[in-house]
Write an enzyme that holds these catalytic residues in place. Structure first.
Site, PDB file in Angstrom:
ATOM      1  N   HIS A 226       0.857  -1.192   0.000  1.00 44.81           N
ATOM      2  CA  HIS A 226       0.000   0.000   0.000  1.00 44.81           C
ATOM      3  C   HIS A 226       0.888   1.236   0.000  1.00 44.81           C
ATOM      4  O   HIS A 226       2.087   1.155   0.306  1.00 44.81           O
ATOM      5  CB  HIS A 226      -0.904   0.019   1.241  1.00 44.81           C
ATOM      6  CG  HIS A 226      -0.135   0.185   2.519  1.00 44.81           C
ATOM      7  ND1 HIS A 226       0.509  -0.870   3.152  1.00 44.81           N
ATOM      8  CD2 HIS A 226       0.139   1.280   3.281  1.00 44.81           C
ATOM      9  CE1 HIS A 226       1.126  -0.437   4.222  1.00 44.81           C
ATOM     10  NE2 HIS A 226       0.941   0.877   4.332  1.00 44.81           N
ATOM     11  N   ASP A 228       0.809   5.133   1.871  1.00 42.43           N
ATOM     12  CA  ASP A 228       0.079   5.813   2.928  1.00 42.43           C
ATOM     13  C   ASP A 228      -0.612   7.032   2.305  1.00 42.43           C
ATOM     14  O   ASP A 228      -0.092   7.638   1.372  1.00 42.43           O
ATOM     15  CB  ASP A 228       1.041   6.245   4.045  1.00 42.43           C
ATOM     16  CG  ASP A 228       1.693   5.048   4.744  1.00 42.43           C
ATOM     17  OD1 ASP A 228       1.163   3.927   4.620  1.00 42.43           O
ATOM     18  OD2 ASP A 228       2.736   5.243   5.401  1.00 42.43           O
ATOM     19  N   HIS A 283       4.779   0.089  -0.113  1.00 41.61           N
ATOM     20  CA  HIS A 283       5.505  -0.705   0.877  1.00 41.61           C
ATOM     21  C   HIS A 283       4.612  -1.786   1.466  1.00 41.61           C
ATOM     22  O   HIS A 283       3.388  -1.739   1.352  1.00 41.61           O
ATOM     23  CB  HIS A 283       6.094   0.203   1.974  1.00 41.61           C
ATOM     24  CG  HIS A 283       5.078   1.063   2.667  1.00 41.61           C
ATOM     25  ND1 HIS A 283       4.503   2.182   2.087  1.00 41.61           N
ATOM     26  CD2 HIS A 283       4.523   0.978   3.908  1.00 41.61           C
ATOM     27  CE1 HIS A 283       3.650   2.732   2.931  1.00 41.61           C
ATOM     28  NE2 HIS A 283       3.638   2.020   4.041  1.00 41.61           N
ATOM     29  N   ARG A 293       7.261  -9.060  15.580  1.00 40.64           N
ATOM     30  CA  ARG A 293       7.741  -7.755  15.119  1.00 40.64           C
ATOM     31  C   ARG A 293       6.725  -6.693  15.518  1.00 40.64           C
ATOM     32  O   ARG A 293       5.518  -6.920  15.474  1.00 40.64           O
ATOM     33  CB  ARG A 293       7.913  -7.780  13.604  1.00 40.64           C
ATOM     34  CG  ARG A 293       8.338  -6.475  13.027  1.00 40.64           C
ATOM     35  CD  ARG A 293       8.797  -6.612  11.574  1.00 40.64           C
ATOM     36  NE  ARG A 293       9.240  -5.327  11.116  1.00 40.64           N
ATOM     37  CZ  ARG A 293       8.464  -4.447  10.482  1.00 40.64           C
ATOM     38  NH1 ARG A 293       7.213  -4.734  10.206  1.00 40.64           N
ATOM     39  NH2 ARG A 293       8.936  -3.273  10.143  1.00 40.64           N
TER      40      ARG A 293
HETATM   41  C1  LIG Z   1      -5.277   8.479   8.865  1.00 40.41           C
HETATM   42  C2  LIG Z   1      -5.318   7.267   8.388  1.00 40.41           C
HETATM   43  C3  LIG Z   1      -4.329   6.694   7.437  1.00 40.41           C
HETATM   44  C4  LIG Z   1      -4.708   5.228   7.366  1.00 40.41           C
HETATM   45  C5  LIG Z   1      -6.189   5.313   7.494  1.00 40.41           C
HETATM   46  C6  LIG Z   1      -6.360   6.263   8.696  1.00 40.41           C
HETATM   47  C7  LIG Z   1      -5.996   5.525   9.992  1.00 40.41           C
HETATM   48  C8  LIG Z   1      -5.082   4.320   9.757  1.00 40.41           C
HETATM   49  C9  LIG Z   1      -4.104   4.454   8.581  1.00 40.41           C
HETATM   50  C10 LIG Z   1      -3.657   3.112   8.012  1.00 40.41           C
HETATM   51  C11 LIG Z   1      -2.491   2.443   8.782  1.00 40.41           C
HETATM   52  C12 LIG Z   1      -2.107   1.109   8.090  1.00 40.41           C
HETATM   53  C13 LIG Z   1      -1.992   1.260   6.564  1.00 40.41           C
HETATM   54  C14 LIG Z   1      -3.188   2.046   6.000  1.00 40.41           C
HETATM   55  C15 LIG Z   1      -3.168   2.049   4.478  1.00 40.41           C
HETATM   56  C16 LIG Z   1      -4.459   1.482   6.614  1.00 40.41           C
HETATM   57  O1  LIG Z   1      -5.144   0.578   6.184  1.00 40.41           O
HETATM   58  O2  LIG Z   1      -4.721   2.179   7.786  1.00 40.41           O
HETATM   59  C17 LIG Z   1      -3.200   3.429   6.611  1.00 40.41           C
HETATM   60  C18 LIG Z   1      -4.263   4.437   6.124  1.00 40.41           C
HETATM   61  C19 LIG Z   1      -3.766   5.303   4.969  1.00 40.41           C
HETATM   62  O3  LIG Z   1      -2.665   5.821   4.986  1.00 40.41           O
HETATM   63  O4  LIG Z   1      -4.547   5.439   4.015  1.00 40.41           O
HETATM   64  O1  LIG Z   2       5.200  -2.397   9.955  1.00 37.45           O
HETATM   65  C1  LIG Z   2       5.732  -1.805   9.022  1.00 37.45           C
HETATM   66  O2  LIG Z   2       6.927  -1.853   8.790  1.00 37.45           O
HETATM   67  C2  LIG Z   2       4.884  -0.983   8.069  1.00 37.45           C
HETATM   68  C3  LIG Z   2       3.666  -0.371   8.702  1.00 37.45           C
HETATM   69  C4  LIG Z   2       2.910   0.480   7.741  1.00 37.45           C
HETATM   70  O3  LIG Z   2       3.192   0.540   6.574  1.00 37.45           O
HETATM   71  C5  LIG Z   2       1.771   1.289   8.226  1.00 37.45           C
HETATM   72  O4  LIG Z   2       1.379   1.169   9.407  1.00 37.45           O
HETATM   73  O5  LIG Z   2       1.240   2.074   7.412  1.00 37.45           O
HETATM   74 FE   LIG Z   3       2.177   2.176   5.547  1.00 40.52          FE
END
Ligand SMILES: C=C1C[C@]23C[C@H]1CC[C@H]2[C@@]12CCC[C@@](C)(C(=O)O1)[C@H]2[C@@H]3C(=O)O
Ligand SMILES: O=C(O)CCC(=O)C(=O)O
Ligand SMILES: [Fe+2]
Length: 368
Positions: A226, A228, A283, A293
């Site tokens: 994905h 961010d 990533h 981890r």
């Molecule tokens: C402010 C954010 C950013 C979110 C959504 C919301 C809360 C959690 C974040 C994450 C964290 C894990 C990867 C991701 C892709 C996910 O699934 O949840 C992120 C997403 C994004 O960066 O789009």
């Molecule tokens: O655990 C990791 O190294 C990546 C976590 C991540 O990509 C995320 O929380 O958006």
């Molecule tokens: Fe991420």
């Protein structure tokens, strides 16, 4: 249109999945088995490595700019966050994820909410489950933490609050370094940075991730590929490796933990703000047979209602704006709906050559 980050997912409730007790799984269930046969191990093939920047170095700005253009990711040292604070956050993470599942579920994220314990938001776009657990914190953690730790929740709340404060300061500093390298240097250039140019009104989410040791790591996926949706993300990973990034021409490259270091990702909103000059990095997190981890991602963006668009300084007759203005909340909606097509859905024109979105090449499967 919702106005707070915590309202971002009201319109896109997340499907409810069963929460497994990983400690009781001694074989990888089929629902967790990803097909990665076409996917060479990065240790064997990658010849390049993610740039490492010492923030005390006089050429940090240039190195960061180059890293954002070519990689969309870099690691930093001498960032000012103390090792003892990072250790405390790691301890809080460990303590949280080692609670029994029924206890963690007391702080479960509601289907249309953003904070709490649960699967990553992106889970619904993949047909297989991820070998991980997550805890998202937007705003004060108190309400959820007192469910988790009725006795000593205030200690863990203090740790998270201090961490968020420190991360916010570092993120503001990194913003000016990343923007400075693009020639955006005056505080008037980014009005929402506020009168002191300290990005006081910025919004953020803290994502704590836990990847249990896995009986069949080669077929499992900790967190699927994905980008961010942020401006930038500050990631702390403990000493167990697992993070990988996709680089055009090099494939998946491991990002090994650097003692005391932090990983900085360029997010989609920074890609938009830089008018495509900085890449938001694709990533993923892999898992490990013998080691648990932990990671914590500080996902940093503008105040939720501020519109982000290609910066006027980077737009001109030969550089038309590639994206329309979008708020973080609106973008999170778009991401919840279109996932890896979110960036192209806010694009205004598709150039004939170059600037393809790397994040459209991942092998996600849309279900439902
Ligand atoms: C402010 C954010 C950013 C979110 C959504 C919301 C809360 C959690 C974040 C994450 C964290 C894990 C990867 C991701 C892709 C996910 O699934 O949840 C992120 C997403 C994004 O960066 O789009
Ligand atoms: O655990 C990791 O190294 C990546 C976590 C991540 O990509 C995320 O929380 O958006
Ligand atoms: Fe991420």
């Amino acid at each position: 249109m919702p106005s707070r980050l915590s309202d971002a997912f009201r319109a896109h409730p997340q499907q409810q999945l069963k929460h497994p007790d990983f400690t009781s799984l001694h074989e990888l269930p089929d629902s967790y088995a990803w097909n990665q046969r076409d996917d060479p191990s990065p240790e064997t093939f990658a010849t390049e490595s993610v740039p490492l920047v010492d923030l005390n170095d006089s050429n940090a700005l240039q190195v960061i700019g180059h890293a954002c253009k070519t990689w969309g990711i870099f690691q930093v040292t001498n960032h000012g966050i103390s090792t003892s604070l990072l250790d405390m956050v790691e301890h809080t993470c460990r303590s949280l994820f080692s609670l029994p599942v029924h206890q963690k579920l007391k702080a479960a994220r509601s289907p249309d909410g953003v904070s709490g314990y649960g699967f990553a938001r992106i889970s619904s776009f993949f047909s297989k489950l991820m070998w991980s657990q997550g805890f998202t914190i937007v705003g004060p953690p108190d309400e959820h933490f007192c469910q988790l730790w009725p006795q000593d929740f205030s200690y863990h709340c203090d740790v998270i609050k201090e961490y968020k404060d420190e991360m916010k300061k570092l993120a503001g500093r990194l913003m000016w370094l990343m923007l400075g390298s693009l020639g955006i240097i005056a505080k008037e250039d980014i009005k929402w940075a506020g009168p002191k140019a300290d990005f006081k009104e910025a919004s953020a989410a803290l994502q704590l991730n836990y990847y249990p040791a896995c009986p069949d790591p080669d077929r499992a996926m900790g967190l699927a590929p994905h980008t961010d949706s942020t401006l930038l993300t500050i990631l702390y990973q403990n000493s167990t490796s697992g993070l990988q990034v996709f680089k055009e021409g090099a494939g998946w490259v491991a990002v090994p933990p650097v003692p005391g270091g932090l990983v900085i990702n360029v997010g989609d909103l920074m890609h938009i703000l830089s008018n495509g000059s900085y890449q938001s990095v694709l990533h993923r997190a892999m898992v490990n047979r013998s080691h648990h981890r932990l990671s914590s991602a500080y996902l940093y963006g503008p105040p939720s209602t501020v519109e982000i668009s290609p910066h006027p300084k980077l737009v001109g007759p030969t550089h038309p704006p590639l994206y329309r203005p979008v708020t973080w909340n609106e973008y999170l909606h778009t991401k919840a709906k279109h996932f890896n097509k979110a960036l192209s859905s806010v694009r205004v024109c598709v150039p004939l050559n170059g600037l393809g979105d790397v994040n459209e090449q991942n092998n996600s499967v849309t279900v439902g």
